[in-house]
Scaffold this active site. Structure first.
Site, PDB file in Angstrom:
ATOM      1  N   GLN A 128     -42.990  37.308   2.071  1.00  0.00           N
ATOM      2  CA  GLN A 128     -42.371  38.406   2.819  1.00  0.00           C
ATOM      3  C   GLN A 128     -41.971  39.505   1.842  1.00  0.00           C
ATOM      4  O   GLN A 128     -41.135  39.294   0.967  1.00  0.00           O
ATOM      5  CB  GLN A 128     -41.142  37.880   3.554  1.00  0.00           C
ATOM      6  CG  GLN A 128     -40.275  38.912   4.215  1.00  0.00           C
ATOM      7  CD  GLN A 128     -38.987  38.308   4.744  1.00  0.00           C
ATOM      8  OE1 GLN A 128     -39.007  37.292   5.429  1.00  0.00           O
ATOM      9  NE2 GLN A 128     -37.861  38.905   4.426  1.00  0.00           N
ATOM     10  N   SER A 131     -37.567  43.572   0.344  1.00  0.00           N
ATOM     11  CA  SER A 131     -36.574  44.182  -0.550  1.00  0.00           C
ATOM     12  C   SER A 131     -37.224  45.049  -1.623  1.00  0.00           C
ATOM     13  O   SER A 131     -38.327  44.767  -2.094  1.00  0.00           O
ATOM     14  CB  SER A 131     -35.729  43.102  -1.233  1.00  0.00           C
ATOM     15  OG  SER A 131     -34.931  42.425  -0.295  1.00  0.00           O
ATOM     16  N   GLU A 246     -35.515  34.824   9.866  1.00  0.00           N
ATOM     17  CA  GLU A 246     -34.966  34.601   8.528  1.00  0.00           C
ATOM     18  C   GLU A 246     -33.530  34.127   8.614  1.00  0.00           C
ATOM     19  O   GLU A 246     -33.127  33.163   7.961  1.00  0.00           O
ATOM     20  CB  GLU A 246     -35.054  35.881   7.703  1.00  0.00           C
ATOM     21  CG  GLU A 246     -34.494  35.716   6.293  1.00  0.00           C
ATOM     22  CD  GLU A 246     -34.542  37.006   5.495  1.00  0.00           C
ATOM     23  OE1 GLU A 246     -34.730  36.936   4.279  1.00  0.00           O
ATOM     24  OE2 GLU A 246     -34.381  38.080   6.094  1.00  0.00           O
TER      25      GLU A 246
END
Length: 405
Positions: A128, A131, A246
């Site tokens: 994923q 960030s 998540e």
């Protein structure tokens, strides 16, 4: 809250428990000597394939895409029973827990048909890519750019803290496709091949000695428009699907994490000037605080399970578990290191103190993963307690007019 299985759930639990006891019998508790990464990956892939062949993957997913079509309670029961074993699962928790549900929810049917089966069998690993160095919990503040070029998109930018990127075949990446739209409205998400030209992965060395996290750089990476998830500019909406999964995944106590019992055993062994540490009132109070937090986490999880058993969707209360779990683990393990004094830093591999030390080093990251404490406290305040929303002066401002932090 109902703590008991229905007759049907009890039968499924017995079936799962019997299968896991046999199938996972060759996975023993780690000895303390860390597995080499290649060995860890191989063990995870072998266990995932074993589950796939037995029909214990994609338990809640539609049968049309290779899932089992069962209820969330079936998945929870399997997870609970699997957590009692030491079978390795970490390599797939992000891909199957967060990425692939996003792929089959927002991707075209032919995309789901291509990627879901190989993810379920463990043949392909996913990561994923959210960030960034200046946009962590503020996901809408990302600056990785995707520019359309005919039937393709060209991606340039950087991601950070991407777990297992160096072992992943594919990833889901959120990008900014419109810098003149407000920060939440100019995003789009894509599936990206982690071995495509222009993708560079740099592992980050952690103080624990591991390298699970990575920096990922995109330089002119081309992605077909068919691999876009959701509509152009709807990346925030698509990202919420991922974030929902998540926070559900990280909301509970980490698997095999030490609790108040480990702290109690340590306090029994540590000698102070006045005798065993367990006899001191201040030590007993810290143990009691940990016990209360552990029980509160368990009961909050039971509340979510009760909602699922009634066919309801767990609410934002799940954020409470995440905040308490991370804070409790960090405070409890920090106290354990303080109690052990110098021996807390020179421990025997595989010992109870070694597990406390490892949890201490990981606990700071847990307070960031899945949303920082500050983000989650805002969610609790606004959606659980009904308090006024936090001020967001940049909500409707074109992203191009916002100053970088």
């Amino acid at each position: 809250m109902d703590f008991n299985d229905t007759p049907a759930e009890a039968a499924y639990r017995a079936q799962v428990r019997a299968w896991i006891e046999e199938a996972a019998s060759d996975y023993a508790e780690p000895s303390g000597t860390p597995f080499a990464l290649d060995d860890f990956v191989a063990r995870c892939k072998a266990w995932q394939l074993r589950k796939f062949e037995a029909g214990y993957v994609g338990i809640t997913w539609p049968k049309a895409i290779g899932g089992q079509g069962l209820t969330p309670m079936h998945q929870i029961i399997f997870n609970q029973e699997e957590s009692r074993s030491y079978a390795p699962t970490g390599l797939y928790s992000i891909g199957l827990g967060m990425c692939i549900p996003t792929v089959f929810t927002h991707g075209a049917p032919e995309i789901a048909a291509r990627y879901v089966p190989k993810a379920l069998s463990g043949e392909e690993v996913w990561c994923q890519l959210f960030s960034e160095p200046v946009a962590g919990s503020d996901l809408a503040g990302i600056r990785t750019r995707a520019v359309r070029d005919g039937d393709e998109w060209v991606i340039d930018g950087q991601k950070v803290w991407t777990s297992f990127a160096h072992r992943s075949d594919f990833g889901i990446v959120v990008t900014r496709t419109d810098f003149d739209a407000p920060k939440h409205k100019g995003l789009s998400m894509f599936i990206v091949d982690m071995r495509a030209p222009g993708v560079e992965v740099r592992p980050i060395r952690q103080m624990s000695g591991g390298s699970d996290f990575n920096e990922v750089f995109f330089t002119g990476v081309r992605v077909a428009d068919s691999h876009r998830l959701g509509e152009v500019g709807e990346g925030w909406k698509v990202s919420l699907t991922t974030l929902m999964h998540e926070r559900l995944a990280v909301g509970g106590k980490p698997r095999h994490a030490p609790g108040y019992q480990a702290l109690m055993e340590l306090a029994k062994r540590v000698e102070t000037d006045s005798g065993p540490a367990i006899e001191r009132a201040d030590v007993r109070q810290r143990i009691a605080d940990t016990y209360i937090a552990d029980e509160g986490i368990s009961l909050t999880q039971m509340r979510a399970l009760s909602a699922l058993s009634r066919g309801q969707v767990p609410g934002p209360e799940q954020s409470i578990s995440k905040v308490v779990v991370a804070k409790t683990m960090q405070e409890m393990t920090a106290f354990a290191m303080e109690l052990a004094e110098a021996s807390g830093f020179t421990v025997e591999p595989g010992s109870d103190l070694d597990k406390l030390q490892s949890s201490y080093m990981w606990s700071a990251g847990l307070r960031i993963a899945g949303g920082t404490d500050e983000i989650l406290r805002n969610i609790i305040a606004e959606r659980v307690l009904g308090l006024p929303g936090d001020l967001r002066p940049d909500k409707d401002t074109p992203f191009s007019q916002l100053k970088p932090l």
